[in-house]
Design an enzyme around this catalytic site. Structure first.
Site, short mmCIF file in Angstrom:
data_model
loop_
_atom_site.label_atom_id
_atom_site.label_comp_id
_atom_site.label_asym_id
_atom_site.label_seq_id
_atom_site.Cartn_x
_atom_site.Cartn_y
_atom_site.Cartn_z
N SER A 93 -44.94 66.06 5.95
CA SER A 93 -45.49 66.90 6.88
C SER A 93 -46.27 68.05 6.15
O SER A 93 -45.95 68.34 5.06
CB SER A 93 -44.62 67.49 8.10
N GLY B 171 -38.34 54.19 11.90
CA GLY B 171 -39.16 54.75 12.79
C GLY B 171 -40.37 54.14 13.39
O GLY B 171 -41.13 54.38 13.83
N GLY C 55 -43.93 56.30 18.69
CA GLY C 55 -44.84 57.32 17.89
C GLY C 55 -45.78 56.59 16.79
O GLY C 55 -46.16 55.74 16.88
N TYR D 175 -36.64 71.77 9.04
CA TYR D 175 -37.83 70.54 8.98
C TYR D 175 -38.56 71.07 7.56
O TYR D 175 -38.88 69.94 7.00
CB TYR D 175 -38.62 70.87 10.02
N GLY E 31 -44.73 55.55 13.87
CA GLY E 31 -44.24 54.23 13.38
C GLY E 31 -44.62 53.00 14.01
O GLY E 31 -45.18 52.04 13.42
#
Ligand SMILES: NC(=O)c1ccc[n+]([C@@H]2O[C@H](COP(=O)([O-])OP(=O)(O)OC[C@H]3O[C@@H](n4cnc5c(N)ncnc54)[C@H](OP(=O)(O)O)[C@@H]3O)[C@@H](O)[C@H]2O)c1
Length: 282
Positions: free
Chosen positions: A139, A10, A14, A163, A16
């Protein structure tokens, strides 16, 4: 670590991408991973230009497919014979149920199965390159329970639960990995980056997207992740969850060692990886 080699999934957008830039600025040789070949090559070229390092590299792989995760590991080995920092950062939100080619719910596949398999397949390189670090970007939304009967879309899809469950599994994995790697010179930690203005918000329901302008910029989170990756102060820190740059307790259910072991065993079965053997480099 002199010129550490860092692989970041990633890394094309964003957090990454911002992290890849900080790592490259701090003398790391960085390899970024994303799905889209043209976008990835463009991002790598921009990073090379921006940082002035000719060795920022890109590998295309769709991490929702286990076959692609395996190919990524092989391709990385073909390019690099050392790996000091593996950052499992790629992640996404799926508002509607998507099953992967391997039959798993896609959030779970990208955020948990891919990091597990990629880490296992590169563990010999990490161990041979030690001191080395594995960092899983999780997260604050990591909550149990883990419903083993709903990893393949068996029940109605609730995106937030999917998620939470994927990130919960990733935290359990981090802690179990740290226990198994004790004494090898390879550390494993996970990090909540904060609430950050990135493309991940694009996939959230409209109500949630209203909060996007209030989210932070990726740059501070990127510096926190890069610190976890390279700071000598954190060389011996392992098995921890970081938030806002500091070690923080994760959700109470993440400290269930028996569940972490059970998840590990089942994941080996699902992915066809051999059972863990502490004496084997993988
Ligand atoms: N932003 C936040 O507020 C926040 C909060 C907590 C945790 N996080 C976590 O932070 C991590 C990074 O998220 P972000 O906010 O930076 O999201 P983002 O802007 O959407 O970036 C996601 C990155 O993951 C890659 N990616 C997505 N699916 C992929 C797949 N199947 N195979 C390969 N690469 C894939 C994307 O690359 P391509 O599109 O080029 O394939 C992109 O580089 C995620 O793990 C996320 O869960 C973010």
């Amino acid at each position: 670590m002199n010129e550490p080699v860092c692989l970041i999934t990633g890394g094309t957008g964003g957090l990454g991408r911002a992290t890849a830039a900080v790592l490259a600025q701090q003398s790391a040789r960085v390899v970024v991973v994303g799905r889209d070949g043209r976008k990835g090559e463009r991002v790598a070229a921009e990073l090379r230009e921006q940082i002035g390092r000719p060795d920022v590299d890109f590998i295309a792989a769709d991490l929702s497919r286990l076959s692609e995760v395996r190919r990524l590991a092989e391709e990385f080995r073909a390019r690099c014979d050392r790996l000091h920092v593996l950052i499992n950062n790629a992640g996404a939100v799926r508002r509607r149920l998507e099953l992967t080619a391997d039959g798993f719910e896609a959030t779970f596949a990208v955020s948990y199965l891919a990091p597990f398999v990629l880490t296992r397949l590169l563990l010999d390189l990490l161990r041979a390159s030690a001191p080395a670090r594995v960092i899983n970007v999780v997260s604050i939304s990591h909550r149990g329970p883990l419903d083993f009967d709903n990893l393949r879309g068996e029940k109605p899809h609730r995106w937030f639960r999917a998620y939470n469950q994927a990130k919960f599994a990733e935290v359990l994995f981090t802690y179990e990995l740290a226990r198994r790697l004790a004494g090898t010179g390879v550390t494993a930690n996970c990090v909540h980056p904060g609430t950050i203005r990135t493309e991940i918000w694009r996939d959230l329901p409209r109500f949630w997207r209203l909060f996007r302008p209030l989210a932070g910029s990726p740059d501070r989170a990127a510096r926190d992740i890069a610190r976890l990756a390279l700071s000598p102060d954190l060389a011996d820190v392992t098995g921890q969850y970081f938030a806002a740059g500091a070690i923080t307790p994760s959700a109470p259910e993440t400290y269930d060692d028996a569940l972490a072991k059970e998840l590990w065993r089942r994941t080996e079965e699902w992915t066809g990886l051999p059972a863990w053997d502490a004496s084997s480099p993988r």
